[in-house]
Design an enzyme around this catalytic site. Structure first.
Site, mmCIF file in Angstrom:
data_model
loop_
_atom_site.group_PDB
_atom_site.id
_atom_site.type_symbol
_atom_site.label_atom_id
_atom_site.label_comp_id
_atom_site.label_asym_id
_atom_site.label_seq_id
_atom_site.Cartn_x
_atom_site.Cartn_y
_atom_site.Cartn_z
ATOM 1 N N ASP A 225 0.952 -1.720 -0.224
ATOM 2 C CA ASP A 225 -0.147 -0.122 -0.281
ATOM 3 C C ASP A 225 1.124 0.878 -0.345
ATOM 4 O OD1 ASP A 225 -2.131 1.396 0.592
ATOM 5 O OD2 ASP A 225 -1.942 1.225 2.432
ATOM 6 N N ASP B 121 -3.055 0.935 7.890
ATOM 7 C CA ASP B 121 -1.761 0.554 5.767
ATOM 8 C C ASP B 121 -1.364 -0.963 5.451
ATOM 9 O OD1 ASP B 121 -1.646 3.562 5.182
ATOM 10 O OD2 ASP B 121 -1.009 3.497 7.121
ATOM 11 N N GLU C 116 -2.421 -1.766 -5.320
ATOM 12 C CA GLU C 116 -3.062 -1.222 -6.217
ATOM 13 C C GLU C 116 -2.828 -0.599 -6.392
ATOM 14 O OE1 GLU C 116 -5.761 0.144 -3.605
ATOM 15 O OE2 GLU C 116 -7.189 -1.199 -2.210
#
Length: 168
Positions: free
Chosen positions: A10, A143, A70
């Site tokens: 992340d 996170d 992502e």
């Protein structure tokens, strides 16, 4: 009985979540997760170098076969998008140097893979991470849980990706 490890990332400059998930014969296990942090007192270049070195250390320690991240979401804050983009570039470079294939997923894909619903909120996603990995508690901080979620998403997608790649 082969175990395959995926590191989920992340990205962020101040806080970069990471999580390593291992799959053995369809069973998922959380190996470890955490957050890399950098001080706002450092220059941007120093922060990126610190992230690079820390990520290299994680790769050497956990030996992931794949990485999941992502796709970058562009919000209204351009400065945040730029700094996250820089951190993301460091992640992609570090993984490429290590020869680790990188797979990118949209937030919607991660939500659908874990919750079965693209509109799942953060709390629902965290609970699905906990349930999927049979953990006593949700991974913290947020996170790290987000990074674990994207690693799980890739672990679910990996068999189909392999079939597609083998068919080429």
């Amino acid at each position: 009985m082969t175990a395959t490890r995926t590191i989920g990332i992340d990205p962020g400059t101040a806080r970069m979540g990471w999580g390593v998930v291992e799959e053995t014969d369809g069973v998922l296990r959380l190996v470890d997760c955490g957050v890399l942090t950098t001080s706002a007192e450092l220059s941007q270049a120093e922060r990126l170098l610190l992230l690079y070195n820390e990520l290299r250390h994680l790769i050497e320690q956990y030996h992931p076969a794949a990485a999941a991240i992502e796709e970058l979401f562009f919000g209204k804050n351009v400065n945040t998008a730029l700094t996250v983009g820089q951190a993301r570039g460091v992640v992609l470079l570090t993984l490429a140097q290590a020869g680790i294939p990188v797979y990118e997923y949209k937030p919607l894909q991660v939500k659908q893979a874990l919750a079965g619903y693209g509109g799942a909120d953060k709390r629902q996603m965290q609970e699905m991470v906990r349930l999927t990995l049979r953990l006593p508690a949700i991974p913290r901080p947020d996170d790290a849980a987000d990074a674990v979620a994207v690693a799980i998403c890739h672990t679910y997608a990996a068999p189909m990706i392999r079939r597609i790649e083998e068919g080429r």
